[in-house]
Design a protein around this motif. Structure first.
Motif, PDB file in Angstrom:
ATOM      1  N   GLY A 152       0.800  -1.217   0.000  1.00  0.00           N
ATOM      2  CA  GLY A 152       0.000   0.000   0.000  1.00  0.00           C
ATOM      3  C   GLY A 152       0.831   1.265   0.000  1.00  0.00           C
ATOM      4  O   GLY A 152       0.292   2.357  -0.152  1.00  0.00           O
ATOM      5  N   GLN A 153       2.153   1.140   0.167  1.00  0.00           N
ATOM      6  CA  GLN A 153       3.035   2.297   0.117  1.00  0.00           C
ATOM      7  C   GLN A 153       3.875   2.255  -1.157  1.00  0.00           C
ATOM      8  O   GLN A 153       3.930   1.244  -1.856  1.00  0.00           O
ATOM      9  CB  GLN A 153       3.918   2.345   1.363  1.00  0.00           C
ATOM     10  N   THR A 154       4.564   3.377  -1.470  1.00  0.00           N
ATOM     11  CA  THR A 154       5.396   3.481  -2.677  1.00  0.00           C
ATOM     12  C   THR A 154       6.780   3.975  -2.293  1.00  0.00           C
ATOM     13  O   THR A 154       6.921   4.930  -1.512  1.00  0.00           O
ATOM     14  CB  THR A 154       4.775   4.448  -3.702  1.00  0.00           C
ATOM     15  N   LYS A 155       7.768   3.331  -2.857  1.00  0.00           N
ATOM     16  CA  LYS A 155       9.156   3.774  -2.657  1.00  0.00           C
ATOM     17  C   LYS A 155       9.719   4.223  -3.996  1.00  0.00           C
ATOM     18  O   LYS A 155       9.505   3.581  -5.025  1.00  0.00           O
ATOM     19  CB  LYS A 155      10.003   2.642  -2.073  1.00  0.00           C
ATOM     20  N   THR A 156      10.447   5.334  -3.981  1.00  0.00           N
ATOM     21  CA  THR A 156      10.981   5.918  -5.209  1.00  0.00           C
ATOM     22  C   THR A 156      12.508   5.926  -5.168  1.00  0.00           C
ATOM     23  O   THR A 156      13.107   6.338  -4.172  1.00  0.00           O
ATOM     24  CB  THR A 156      10.483   7.366  -5.379  1.00  0.00           C
ATOM     25  N   LEU A 157      13.119   5.465  -6.248  1.00  0.00           N
ATOM     26  CA  LEU A 157      14.572   5.539  -6.422  1.00  0.00           C
ATOM     27  C   LEU A 157      14.871   6.126  -7.802  1.00  0.00           C
ATOM     28  O   LEU A 157      14.027   6.088  -8.704  1.00  0.00           O
ATOM     29  CB  LEU A 157      15.215   4.161  -6.272  1.00  0.00           C
ATOM     30  N   LEU A 158      16.094   6.650  -7.956  1.00  0.00           N
ATOM     31  CA  LEU A 158      16.438   7.387  -9.170  1.00  0.00           C
ATOM     32  C   LEU A 158      17.555   6.713  -9.956  1.00  0.00           C
ATOM     33  O   LEU A 158      18.419   6.035  -9.392  1.00  0.00           O
ATOM     34  CB  LEU A 158      16.871   8.815  -8.818  1.00  0.00           C
ATOM     35  N   GLY A 159      17.538   6.928 -11.276  1.00  0.00           N
ATOM     36  CA  GLY A 159      18.616   6.520 -12.168  1.00  0.00           C
ATOM     37  C   GLY A 159      18.864   7.619 -13.179  1.00  0.00           C
ATOM     38  O   GLY A 159      18.176   8.648 -13.186  1.00  0.00           O
ATOM     39  N   GLY A 192       7.568  10.916 -14.720  1.00  0.00           N
ATOM     40  CA  GLY A 192       8.290  12.165 -14.958  1.00  0.00           C
ATOM     41  C   GLY A 192       8.906  12.315 -16.322  1.00  0.00           C
ATOM     42  O   GLY A 192       9.539  13.348 -16.601  1.00  0.00           O
ATOM     43  N   LEU A 193       8.759  11.312 -17.215  1.00  0.00           N
ATOM     44  CA  LEU A 193       9.320  11.410 -18.563  1.00  0.00           C
ATOM     45  C   LEU A 193       8.198  11.426 -19.587  1.00  0.00           C
ATOM     46  O   LEU A 193       7.241  10.662 -19.475  1.00  0.00           O
ATOM     47  CB  LEU A 193      10.256  10.233 -18.849  1.00  0.00           C
ATOM     48  N   ALA A 194       8.348  12.283 -20.592  1.00  0.00           N
ATOM     49  CA  ALA A 194       7.376  12.357 -21.695  1.00  0.00           C
ATOM     50  C   ALA A 194       8.023  11.792 -22.954  1.00  0.00           C
ATOM     51  O   ALA A 194       9.091  12.255 -23.375  1.00  0.00           O
ATOM     52  CB  ALA A 194       6.933  13.801 -21.915  1.00  0.00           C
ATOM     53  N   PHE A 195       7.409  10.781 -23.539  1.00  0.00           N
ATOM     54  CA  PHE A 195       7.933  10.141 -24.741  1.00  0.00           C
ATOM     55  C   PHE A 195       7.156  10.600 -25.977  1.00  0.00           C
ATOM     56  O   PHE A 195       5.963  10.844 -25.888  1.00  0.00           O
ATOM     57  CB  PHE A 195       7.849   8.618 -24.598  1.00  0.00           C
ATOM     58  N   LYS A 252      24.169  14.331 -23.385  1.00  0.00           N
ATOM     59  CA  LYS A 252      23.112  14.759 -22.465  1.00  0.00           C
ATOM     60  C   LYS A 252      22.475  13.566 -21.757  1.00  0.00           C
ATOM     61  O   LYS A 252      22.493  12.441 -22.237  1.00  0.00           O
ATOM     62  CB  LYS A 252      22.040  15.546 -23.222  1.00  0.00           C
ATOM     63  N   GLY A 253      21.893  13.858 -20.577  1.00  0.00           N
ATOM     64  CA  GLY A 253      21.224  12.822 -19.806  1.00  0.00           C
ATOM     65  C   GLY A 253      19.980  13.360 -19.130  1.00  0.00           C
ATOM     66  O   GLY A 253      19.746  14.580 -19.102  1.00  0.00           O
ATOM     67  N   VAL A 254      19.188  12.462 -18.582  1.00  0.00           N
ATOM     68  CA  VAL A 254      17.950  12.832 -17.913  1.00  0.00           C
ATOM     69  C   VAL A 254      17.757  11.903 -16.713  1.00  0.00           C
ATOM     70  O   VAL A 254      18.144  10.726 -16.746  1.00  0.00           O
ATOM     71  CB  VAL A 254      16.749  12.742 -18.880  1.00  0.00           C
ATOM     72  N   THR A 255      17.192  12.454 -15.639  1.00  0.00           N
ATOM     73  CA  THR A 255      16.931  11.653 -14.447  1.00  0.00           C
ATOM     74  C   THR A 255      15.696  10.777 -14.660  1.00  0.00           C
ATOM     75  O   THR A 255      14.669  11.246 -15.152  1.00  0.00           O
ATOM     76  CB  THR A 255      16.721  12.556 -13.219  1.00  0.00           C
ATOM     77  N   VAL A 256      15.824   9.517 -14.282  1.00  0.00           N
ATOM     78  CA  VAL A 256      14.737   8.554 -14.403  1.00  0.00           C
ATOM     79  C   VAL A 256      14.206   8.249 -12.997  1.00  0.00           C
ATOM     80  O   VAL A 256      14.976   7.847 -12.118  1.00  0.00           O
ATOM     81  CB  VAL A 256      15.218   7.257 -15.076  1.00  0.00           C
ATOM     82  N   THR A 257      12.925   8.460 -12.798  1.00  0.00           N
ATOM     83  CA  THR A 257      12.281   8.185 -11.514  1.00  0.00           C
ATOM     84  C   THR A 257      11.538   6.856 -11.603  1.00  0.00           C
ATOM     85  O   THR A 257      10.613   6.712 -12.405  1.00  0.00           O
ATOM     86  CB  THR A 257      11.297   9.306 -11.140  1.00  0.00           C
TER      87      THR A 257
END
Length: 266
Positions: A156-163, A189-192, A200-205
Motif C-alpha cells: 500500500g506504500q510506494t518507494k521511489t529511487l532514481l537513475g 516524470g518522462l514524456a515520450f 546529455k542525460g535525464v533523471t529517471v524516476t
C-alpha cells in the motif's frame, strides 16, 4: 532517315504495248536532327558518415553536353534519408548550360543507407539515375545504475529511487518508450518520445508499489534509435505486510497525587 545514293528502275511503256526499263540513279539527302544529352558531375554520390540528427550535403551539377536544348521535367530522390534542394523542374538547359544543386543526407538511424536521384528529361538519355549512399552513426544509450534494489516496501506504500539515462554517442537519440514487465514497477516524470543530444542525460524516476507480499522481481526497458536500441534496468524488492509496534510495551505512570494527572508519550 539515312542520307545516301540509291539505284532505281523505272518501267516505261511504248504505244505498242511493249515495256522498256530505264535505270535511274536517285540521290537522297537531308539533315539529321541534333539532340541534347545530360551528364552529371558526380555519377555516384557518397555523403560519408553522419551523426543521427545531423545532415551532410554535396553539390551536384547536371550539364547539357549535347547540341540541342534539353528540358528537365523532374529530379527526384528516393530513400527516406536523402533529398535534394536548389533545383526546381521543369527547367530548360541550352547546349553547354548546366545547373548546380545540393544533395543532402539526414540519417534517422544507425547503419548504411542507400537511395538514388533520378532525372527525367527529353535528352537522348532521357533517364539519368545517380546512386546515393551514406552511413548514419547514432548515439549510445546508457542507464546508470543498471540494477536497483528497493529493499522492503510496505504493502500500500510506494518507494521511489532514481537513475540516469544518458546519450554517450556522437549523434542524437530518440527514446520512444519505457516498458515495465511487472506492474509493481513504473517510470514517472518522462514524456515520450524523448530526445537526447550527444552527451546529455535525464533523471529517471522509478517507483515500486507492492501489490502482494513477497519478493518482487522486474525490469524496465527503454527503446530508442540508438546504436544499442534497447537498454534495461533490473529491479528487485520485497513487499511486506505492515506491523504495529509500540515504543513502550508497558506504560507505568508512576505515583500520582489524587486530583492530579500524569502523562507519557507512546
Amino acid at each position: 532517315f539515312s542520307p545516301g545514293t540509291y539505284n532505281a528502275v523505272v518501267e516505261e511503256w511504248d504505244y505498242c504495248g511493249g515495256a522498256t526499263f530505264i535505270p535511274l540513279k536517285l540521290t537522297v539527302s537531308g539533315t539529321t536532327l541534333s539532340t541534347g544529352k545530360i551528364a552529371a558531375s558526380l555519377p555516384t554520390v557518397n555523403l560519408g558518415t553522419v551523426a543521427v540528427g545531423s545532415s551532410a550535403t554535396l553539390a551536384e551539377t547536371l550539364a547539357n553536353i549535347g547540341q540541342a536544348p534539353v528540358m528537365l521535367s523532374s529530379a527526384n530522390t528516393n530513400g527516406s534519408a536523402f533529398g535534394r534542394t536548389g533545383i526546381s523542374p521543369p527547367l530548360t538547359l541550352a547546349p553547354a548550360e548546366s545547373v548546380t544543386f545540393k544533395v543532402f543526407f539526414k540519417p534517422t538511424a544507425s547503419g548504411a543507407a542507400s537511395g538514388s536521384l533520378t532525372v527525367i528529361s527529353n535528352a537522348s538519355n532521357p533517364t539519368v539515375s545517380i546512386p546515393l549512399s551514406g552511413t548514419g552513426r547514432a548515439g549510445t544509450l546508457t542507464l546508470n545504475p543498471s540494477s536497483i534494489a528497493f529493499g522492503n516496501v510496505v504493502l500500500g506504500q510506494t518507494k521511489t529511487l532514481l537513475g540516469t539515462l544518458s546519450n554517450s554517442g556522437p549523434g542524437s537519440v530518440a527514446v520512444s518508450k519505457a516498458v515495465s514487465n511487472n506492474a509493481a514497477y513504473s517510470v514517472t516524470g518522462l514524456a515520450f518520445p524523448l530526445s537526447l543530444s550527444s552527451g546529455k542525460g535525464v533523471t529517471v524516476t522509478i517507483k515500486l508499489t507492492p501489490k502482494a507480499a513477497g519478493y518482487i522481481n522486474g525490469a524496465i526497458a527503454f527503446s530508442s534509435n540508438a546504436s544499442n536500441p534497447t537498454v534495461s534496468v533490473s529491479l528487485s524488492g520485497w513487499g511486506v505486510v505492515g506491523k504495529i509496534a509500540a515504543s513502550l510495551p508497558t506504560v507505568n505512570l508512576g505515583t500520582v497525587g489524587v486530583g492530579s494527572t500524569a502523562t507519557l508519550a507512546e
